[in-house]
Design a protein around this motif. Structure first.
Motif, PDB file in Angstrom:
ATOM      1  N   ALA A   1      62.473  25.787  57.807  1.00  0.00           N
ATOM      2  CA  ALA A   1      61.665  24.802  57.100  1.00  0.00           C
ATOM      3  C   ALA A   1      62.389  24.294  55.858  1.00  0.00           C
ATOM      4  CB  ALA A   1      60.314  25.398  56.727  1.00  0.00           C
ATOM      5  N   ALA A   2      62.941  25.221  55.074  1.00  0.00           N
ATOM      6  CA  ALA A   2      63.650  24.822  53.864  1.00  0.00           C
ATOM      7  C   ALA A   2      64.918  24.053  54.207  1.00  0.00           C
ATOM      8  CB  ALA A   2      63.994  26.050  53.021  1.00  0.00           C
ATOM      9  N   LEU A   3      65.637  24.501  55.239  1.00  0.00           N
ATOM     10  CA  LEU A   3      66.879  23.828  55.619  1.00  0.00           C
ATOM     11  C   LEU A   3      66.613  22.426  56.148  1.00  0.00           C
ATOM     12  CD1 LEU A   3      68.664  26.811  57.406  1.00  0.00           C
ATOM     13  CD2 LEU A   3      69.160  25.907  55.131  1.00  0.00           C
ATOM     14  N   ALA A   4      65.648  22.308  57.052  1.00  0.00           N
ATOM     15  CA  ALA A   4      65.318  20.992  57.613  1.00  0.00           C
ATOM     16  C   ALA A   4      64.740  20.080  56.545  1.00  0.00           C
ATOM     17  CB  ALA A   4      64.338  21.142  58.773  1.00  0.00           C
ATOM     18  N   GLY A   5      63.930  20.659  55.651  1.00  0.00           N
ATOM     19  CA  GLY A   5      63.336  19.856  54.583  1.00  0.00           C
ATOM     20  C   GLY A   5      64.375  19.293  53.643  1.00  0.00           C
ATOM     21  N   ALA A   6      65.451  20.045  53.396  1.00  0.00           N
ATOM     22  CA  ALA A   6      66.515  19.556  52.521  1.00  0.00           C
ATOM     23  C   ALA A   6      67.301  18.430  53.189  1.00  0.00           C
ATOM     24  CB  ALA A   6      67.453  20.707  52.158  1.00  0.00           C
ATOM     25  N   LEU A   7      67.466  18.501  54.500  1.00  0.00           N
ATOM     26  CA  LEU A   7      68.215  17.475  55.227  1.00  0.00           C
ATOM     27  C   LEU A   7      67.371  16.238  55.522  1.00  0.00           C
ATOM     28  CD1 LEU A   7      70.009  19.858  57.748  1.00  0.00           C
ATOM     29  CD2 LEU A   7      71.113  18.574  55.899  1.00  0.00           C
ATOM     30  N   ALA A   8      66.076  16.455  55.763  1.00  0.00           N
ATOM     31  CA  ALA A   8      65.146  15.357  56.079  1.00  0.00           C
ATOM     32  C   ALA A   8      63.802  15.707  55.462  1.00  0.00           C
ATOM     33  CB  ALA A   8      65.024  15.174  57.589  1.00  0.00           C
ATOM     34  N   PRO A   9      63.562  15.324  54.208  1.00  0.00           N
ATOM     35  CA  PRO A   9      62.368  15.747  53.471  1.00  0.00           C
ATOM     36  C   PRO A   9      61.046  15.522  54.208  1.00  0.00           C
ATOM     37  CG  PRO A   9      63.907  14.663  52.002  1.00  0.00           C
ATOM     38  CD  PRO A   9      64.465  14.490  53.381  1.00  0.00           C
ATOM     39  N   GLY A  10      60.965  14.488  55.018  1.00  0.00           N
ATOM     40  CA  GLY A  10      59.719  14.214  55.720  1.00  0.00           C
ATOM     41  C   GLY A  10      59.330  15.287  56.717  1.00  0.00           C
ATOM     42  N   LEU A  11      60.297  16.018  57.220  1.00  0.00           N
ATOM     43  CA  LEU A  11      60.000  17.037  58.222  1.00  0.00           C
ATOM     44  C   LEU A  11      59.259  18.227  57.628  1.00  0.00           C
ATOM     45  CD1 LEU A  11      63.262  17.106  60.392  1.00  0.00           C
ATOM     46  CD2 LEU A  11      61.149  15.820  60.762  1.00  0.00           C
ATOM     47  N   ALA A  12      59.491  18.519  56.361  1.00  0.00           N
ATOM     48  CA  ALA A  12      58.851  19.670  55.737  1.00  0.00           C
ATOM     49  C   ALA A  12      57.339  19.521  55.697  1.00  0.00           C
ATOM     50  CB  ALA A  12      59.402  19.878  54.336  1.00  0.00           C
ATOM     51  N   ALA A  13      56.849  18.283  55.708  1.00  0.00           N
ATOM     52  CA  ALA A  13      55.410  18.045  55.617  1.00  0.00           C
ATOM     53  C   ALA A  13      54.692  18.187  56.953  1.00  0.00           C
ATOM     54  CB  ALA A  13      55.156  16.646  55.049  1.00  0.00           C
ATOM     55  N   LEU A  14      55.438  18.242  58.041  1.00  0.00           N
ATOM     56  CA  LEU A  14      54.806  18.360  59.354  1.00  0.00           C
ATOM     57  C   LEU A  14      54.127  19.713  59.503  1.00  0.00           C
ATOM     58  CD1 LEU A  14      57.451  16.917  61.874  1.00  0.00           C
ATOM     59  CD2 LEU A  14      55.303  15.850  61.159  1.00  0.00           C
ATOM     60  N   SER A  15      52.950  19.711  60.116  1.00  0.00           N
ATOM     61  CA  SER A  15      52.295  20.960  60.487  1.00  0.00           C
ATOM     62  C   SER A  15      52.605  21.263  61.942  1.00  0.00           C
ATOM     63  CB  SER A  15      50.780  20.851  60.273  1.00  0.00           C
ATOM     64  OG  SER A  15      50.243  19.804  61.068  1.00  0.00           O
ATOM     65  N   PHE A  16      52.184  22.406  62.422  1.00  0.00           N
ATOM     66  CA  PHE A  16      52.439  22.801  63.797  1.00  0.00           C
ATOM     67  C   PHE A  16      51.945  21.724  64.762  1.00  0.00           C
ATOM     68  CE2 PHE A  16      51.085  25.489  67.547  1.00  0.00           C
ATOM     69  CZ  PHE A  16      52.375  25.689  68.024  1.00  0.00           C
ATOM     70  N   MET A  17      52.799  21.328  65.670  1.00  0.00           N
ATOM     71  CA  MET A  17      52.554  20.298  66.678  1.00  0.00           C
ATOM     72  C   MET A  17      52.540  18.878  66.099  1.00  0.00           C
ATOM     73  SD  MET A  17      52.551  21.463  69.744  1.00  0.00           S
ATOM     74  CE  MET A  17      52.129  22.793  70.868  1.00  0.00           C
ATOM     75  N   GLY A  18      53.027  18.733  64.876  1.00  0.00           N
ATOM     76  CA  GLY A  18      53.232  17.393  64.341  1.00  0.00           C
ATOM     77  C   GLY A  18      54.554  16.818  64.844  1.00  0.00           C
ATOM     78  N   VAL A  19      54.641  15.499  64.952  1.00  0.00           N
ATOM     79  CA  VAL A  19      55.827  14.814  65.467  1.00  0.00           C
ATOM     80  C   VAL A  19      56.165  13.657  64.549  1.00  0.00           C
ATOM     81  CG1 VAL A  19      56.838  13.627  67.464  1.00  0.00           C
ATOM     82  CG2 VAL A  19      55.109  15.384  67.820  1.00  0.00           C
ATOM     83  N   ALA A  20      57.473  13.445  64.298  1.00  0.00           N
ATOM     84  CA  ALA A  20      57.872  12.345  63.421  1.00  0.00           C
ATOM     85  C   ALA A  20      59.276  11.867  63.748  1.00  0.00           C
ATOM     86  CB  ALA A  20      57.799  12.774  61.954  1.00  0.00           C
ATOM     87  N   GLN A  21      59.507  10.582  63.547  1.00  0.00           N
ATOM     88  CA  GLN A  21      60.846  10.015  63.574  1.00  0.00           C
ATOM     89  C   GLN A  21      61.485  10.323  62.216  1.00  0.00           C
ATOM     90  OE1 GLN A  21      62.044   8.319  66.220  1.00  0.00           O
ATOM     91  NE2 GLN A  21      60.242   7.658  67.371  1.00  0.00           N
ATOM     92  N   ALA A  22      62.750  10.682  62.219  1.00  0.00           N
ATOM     93  CA  ALA A  22      63.425  11.026  60.962  1.00  0.00           C
ATOM     94  C   ALA A  22      64.918  10.796  61.118  1.00  0.00           C
ATOM     95  CB  ALA A  22      63.134  12.471  60.581  1.00  0.00           C
ATOM     96  N   GLU A  23      65.637  11.006  60.028  1.00  0.00           N
ATOM     97  CA  GLU A  23      67.098  11.013  60.054  1.00  0.00           C
ATOM     98  C   GLU A  23      67.584  12.323  59.454  1.00  0.00           C
ATOM     99  OE1 GLU A  23      69.104   7.741  58.333  1.00  0.00           O
ATOM    100  OE2 GLU A  23      68.384   6.282  59.816  1.00  0.00           O
ATOM    101  N   ILE A  24      68.493  12.975  60.165  1.00  0.00           N
ATOM    102  CA  ILE A  24      69.111  14.199  59.671  1.00  0.00           C
ATOM    103  C   ILE A  24      70.597  13.925  59.530  1.00  0.00           C
ATOM    104  CG2 ILE A  24      69.584  16.630  60.137  1.00  0.00           C
ATOM    105  CD1 ILE A  24      67.040  16.761  61.765  1.00  0.00           C
ATOM    106  N   GLY A  25      71.066  13.912  58.295  1.00  0.00           N
ATOM    107  CA  GLY A  25      72.463  13.566  58.054  1.00  0.00           C
ATOM    108  C   GLY A  25      72.796  12.167  58.548  1.00  0.00           C
ATOM    109  N   GLY A  26      71.855  11.261  58.461  1.00  0.00           N
ATOM    110  CA  GLY A  26      72.063   9.890  58.916  1.00  0.00           C
ATOM    111  C   GLY A  26      71.911   9.701  60.412  1.00  0.00           C
ATOM    112  N   ILE A  27      71.573  10.760  61.158  1.00  0.00           N
ATOM    113  CA  ILE A  27      71.416  10.689  62.611  1.00  0.00           C
ATOM    114  C   ILE A  27      69.934  10.523  62.940  1.00  0.00           C
ATOM    115  CG2 ILE A  27      71.735  11.924  64.789  1.00  0.00           C
ATOM    116  CD1 ILE A  27      74.023  13.458  63.437  1.00  0.00           C
ATOM    117  N   PRO A  28      69.536   9.455  63.635  1.00  0.00           N
ATOM    118  CA  PRO A  28      68.122   9.274  63.992  1.00  0.00           C
ATOM    119  C   PRO A  28      67.676  10.326  65.000  1.00  0.00           C
ATOM    120  CG  PRO A  28      69.365   7.216  64.205  1.00  0.00           C
ATOM    121  CD  PRO A  28      70.370   8.314  64.059  1.00  0.00           C
TER     122      PRO A  28
END
Length: 368
Positions: free
Chosen positions: A156-183
């Motif tokens: 959670a902390a690692l993904a949140g640092a790379l793509a802050p929006g992912l940290a807010a997801l709860s279990f079974m949440g889904v989102a489009q994001a970029e990790i290191g500029g990769i969609p």
């Protein structure tokens, strides 16, 4: 496990080999069963830190068009129409006589549904869905996408640092994001019982994404061996072992996956058997099993009552690194399914004492 010659490769095949992955055949693909650290270390690292799995052999697809959710409900008892945008749900595909054709995941992306099916069944699942679709609704397989599972309490902390929006997801949440500029398309889900993400990415960018995640502090690659022992400790079914076309959702203890609205209408394929078993009880039930001692009981091990009467069979079994001992799941006759029931597992002709135990064996730690 088959030999790796003439098998399909995931986009990460070269990376697995460069990391020392021991490749085996699984569902038609060359996949890493373990890396040099070993299955035990990979398993425990996932429970305590962060592990990265390649699950690109899974089938990914989009369902598009007006009425896509209602169309999908023709072959699943899941409440797809009630699934809100940005949410994902576990579902079952059913046979006409109430067996489980497969299990799958479905996410509502707003303008389309996103599906993930089992690698060993995707060539059957997608045609099954397609034959149920009305004009204007289309299933689009996505063979040009990879899928990574990033699992463990540290992700959670690692993904949140790379793509802050992912940290807010709860279990079974889904989102489009970029990790290191990769969609990517990420869901907060997984097959380990731990918090984590499953990340869909274009095949051509999968290796760059995997290397980025592996470069984060405390992340190790993990293979099929650890994935299997983790899901078994979590009490999660493996298609072809714990569920198949002969098992019903009631027998498999998966009634929770049938939407409340669907159980009121009984308008899904195979509903007659499900309704009858809910009313009168199934003949057998999937249960957790804890053998005494250190000897594991593998799949197809006969299960006996205390008096030696045959009552069922183990469907998945092995050693639980987090438990420090053997564990299993299997089906037993309904009168013997209560937690704590004493029984025996017939391993190599020898009856080993065991008892029925609640699952999961290790508590789930999903992000609620």
């Amino acid at each position: 496990m088959a030999e790796t010659e003439s098998l399909s490769e995931t986009p990460l095949g070269g990376l697995h080999r460069s990391l020392g992955g021991r490749m085996v055949g699984f569902a038609g693909y060359a996949m890493p069963v373990q890396y040099p650290a070993g299955i035990m270390a990979e398993h425990l690292h996932c429970r305590t830190a962060a592990a990265l799995f390649d699950v690109s052999h899974m089938g990914q697809a989009e369902l598009v068009g007006e009425g896509a959710a209602a169309a999908l409900e023709r072959v699943t008892p899941a409440d797809v129409q009630g699934l809100k945008p940005g949410r994902q749900r576990y579902g079952l595909l059913m046979t006409p006589d109430g067996g489980i054709f497969d299990d799958f995941m479905v996410a509502n992306l707003g303008d389309r549904l996103f599906l993930v099916a089992n690698a060993s069944r995707k060539h059957l699942d997608f045609p099954l869905i397609e034959q149920a679709l009305p004009a204007g609704v289309t299933l689009r397989p996505l063979p040009d996408r990879a899928l990574l599972a990033f699992q463990g309490p540290g992700v959670a902390a690692l993904a949140g640092a790379l793509a802050p929006g992912l940290a807010a997801l709860s279990f079974m949440g889904v989102a489009q994001a970029e990790i290191g500029g990769i969609p990517v398309l990420a869901s907060r889900s997984g097959y380990t019982g731990e918090d984590g993400f499953e990340i869909s990415v274009a095949a051509g960018q999968a290796e760059a994404l995997a290397k980025l995640l592996l470069a984060q502090p405390g992340v190790l690659p993990a293979g099929l061996g650890a994935r299997d022992s983790l899901r078994l400790e979590a009490g999660l079914c493996l298609y072809g072992n714990d569920i198949d076309e002969t098992t019903s959702p009631v027998e498999a203890a998966l009634v929770w996956s049938i939407g409340k609205r669907r159980r009121m209408a009984w308008d899904f394929q195979g509903a007659e058997r499900v309704r009858e078993e809910l009313a009168n009880g199934p003949k057998r039930l999937r249960v957790g099993l804890l053998p005494e001692g250190r000897q594991p009981a593998r799949g197809h091990t006969p299960i006996q009552a205390a008096d030696g009467t045959p009552i069922g069979e183990v469907t998945s079994g092995g050693f639980g690194p987090s438990l420090g001992g053997p564990l299993a799941m299997g089906y037993v006759a309904h009168p013997h399914a209560a937690d704590g029931t004493a029984l025996a597992l017939l391993v190599r002709g020898k009856a080993l004492a065991a008892r029925v135990a609640p699952t999961p064996f290790v508590p789930h730690r999903y992000k609620r």
